[in-house]
Design a protein around this motif. Sequence first.
Motif, PDB file in Angstrom:
ATOM      1  N   ALA A 255       0.770  -1.341   0.023  1.00 60.01           N
ATOM      2  CA  ALA A 255       0.197  -0.055  -0.012  1.00 60.01           C
ATOM      3  C   ALA A 255       0.897   1.289   0.003  1.00 60.01           C
ATOM      4  N   GLY A 256       1.905   1.001   0.662  1.00 61.76           N
ATOM      5  CA  GLY A 256       3.024   2.448   0.576  1.00 61.76           C
ATOM      6  C   GLY A 256       3.489   2.725  -0.672  1.00 61.76           C
ATOM      7  N   TYR A 257       3.851   1.729  -1.349  1.00 56.34           N
ATOM      8  CA  TYR A 257       4.149   2.258  -2.929  1.00 56.34           C
ATOM      9  C   TYR A 257       3.205   2.467  -3.450  1.00 56.34           C
ATOM     10  N   ARG A 258       1.850   2.202  -3.529  1.00 53.91           N
ATOM     11  CA  ARG A 258       0.676   2.677  -4.147  1.00 53.91           C
ATOM     12  C   ARG A 258       0.545   4.119  -3.696  1.00 53.91           C
ATOM     13  N   ARG A 259       0.749   4.169  -2.682  1.00 46.54           N
ATOM     14  CA  ARG A 259       0.528   5.668  -2.235  1.00 46.54           C
ATOM     15  C   ARG A 259       1.806   6.599  -2.796  1.00 46.54           C
TER      16      ARG A 259
END
Length: 656
Positions: A112-116
């Motif tokens: 999720a951090g990479y998507r953010r």
Amino acid sequence: GVRSSSEIVNKSSTMIDLKNKNMVGNWAKLDGDLLASLTPMLQEHVVSAVAVDLVGEGRDVISKYMEASSHLIENGGPAISIHQWMMQVARYSGPNSAPLGSLGGAKVEPGAGYRRLQILCSGLQSAYILFSIMASPGIDRRAVEDDTIEACVNLIKNHIQKHIIPSLSNTGHLGVASSTSSSKPPQDQDDEYLHPEMMSPMSKKTPMPRRSTPNRNDVAKSLKAVYGPILSTIGLFGTILESAETFIITNEMDDRLLFTVCAASLSSLTIDSSTAVRADTASLASLVQVSAMNLAVAIFRRYPRHRSIITEDLFPLMLKLPTSKRSLRTYLVRKSHGSTEMTNIKHSPYANTSGHEYIQPITALLLLSIQTCVTMPFQSDEDITEEGNADGGAEGSGSDSNQFDGEENKNSKANDTSGLDACAAVCNQFTSQMLQRCSRKGEEGGASEFRPILHNLIDDLLFVRQLPEYPSAEMILFYLSQRLGHDLLRASSMSKSSAQQMEATYLATAMDALGKITSAVASGLLLNRESRFQLPESMSPGQFDPKEEVNRCFCGRGNLDTFMLDCDRCHSWYHGSCVGITKDTVPEVWLCDDCILQTVILEQAKVFARGNGNSRPLTTSDHNHVLRQLLLSHLSKKSHTFLSPQAERAREFWIA
């Protein structure tokens, strides 16, 4: 859909050459309907990026993972590490890994951090495209809504304050409460920290988990996984600030948005770069600060009505600046090329290990802001018409008086709309408020903090006062000296029982500051007397015949048992280490700095003499004209060669 709009953003980014600002004009060639459909999509990406707080979200992920790993949270529960959160391909592994969909919120899922991060990068790219569209000539201002501009400004603010400053300063972990207790369970309560299936029935009924906060040092180390990707966006963010600067120069903005973007730009000066994050954080911080300062200076130049407010905002900012010796002076003012310098940088506090010399960014911001207030003379169409009528009347009457009056009238109009009045007003406001804060009694108003700031500011001004790129340093020193002298004279005339008597600490500070300024001026005058620069008396470039060969090296160390060079014109000797030349790199012809300058003056004098149709020997007045022209030519060349707006503003200041 999100995917299709992201593709549009990527394709739009390829339409712009980031290294060529002239490409932004191509937006006017696009179809209006296509442009109208593109801008709302770009705005959606910017709005989505504004909501991203990568450092704060990463800090929460780290805290939950540490609590779960230490069995410090009630009922246990799955958690993911910061590396799982930031990985591009989501994987579920480890003793505390979570099954798919069990964590509830999308922000704490693996990957999720990479998507953010991708949402943030898409928003930054969209903001750059939007600023490029709005700054392009021929674009209808109504093609972009005011909400779009506000979203771009908020993205600049959030990215500086929530991402760049914490990443470069390594301060993202400060949002975690400090932990004072040990995270290890007590020896007599081991059962409370067993896996639920291994607990006894009694221990399951009355669990007593101990709560604690994660250790800040551990959070700081883990946050480096977030800092790295954020720092990779600095190059793109610098281009956004440049395009925002172009937009501000060419368009009118709302005052509220102006103050928002100006405050965000000024906050970048508080960055205290930490090498614990990356080895090149200092250079990255300098890149951000220079771009942000140029944006703030553009606002200062474009909106004279806000200059007093922006100047007032500098003082609370000064109290937040880094004070460490490593981060105090980071603005590059001069590169070392191994040649003779105007000042001896061997023991200079402004030089680093490479010999480059720096000043405080706040000092550079003040100098550039003052120099950008210059009003250059201009002549309107009405003035030209009036001048033509005056000349026609003079010819018809056969009298020279009307022609003289017309010329005088033209000069008076130019003087009314040009000069350094605005620069002097900013200097007057800044120096008066600075000394007012320093003179407050006791600890009132941060007087003890402003006094060392005043000393550092004076040191920077004295250092750059000889550089042609910063002529406003002399003006600031003049106003400071005038006010310091006035305060000292007023204090000496007061009686000891006077209620308005100044604080003794401020008087000592004022005496020290005024003495530092006057001693520097006196040292310069003494140097000029002892090593006077001899201007050529004729335009003959023949060989200079000195009476004797002497050591004129600027280091003052005398004749040492070391490699030295002889000037091929004046035959003065210099140490090879001082001029940056070794035995293996000796050129066929080498001239010292004085002879190089005299040779250039001779060439300029020839041009000046040809322009006057005169071959007479040069006079003192001619020398002044030649030296002034050399100064302006130097700044003009620097302005056009390096596309430096600072050099252009300095040239205008000298002309005014």
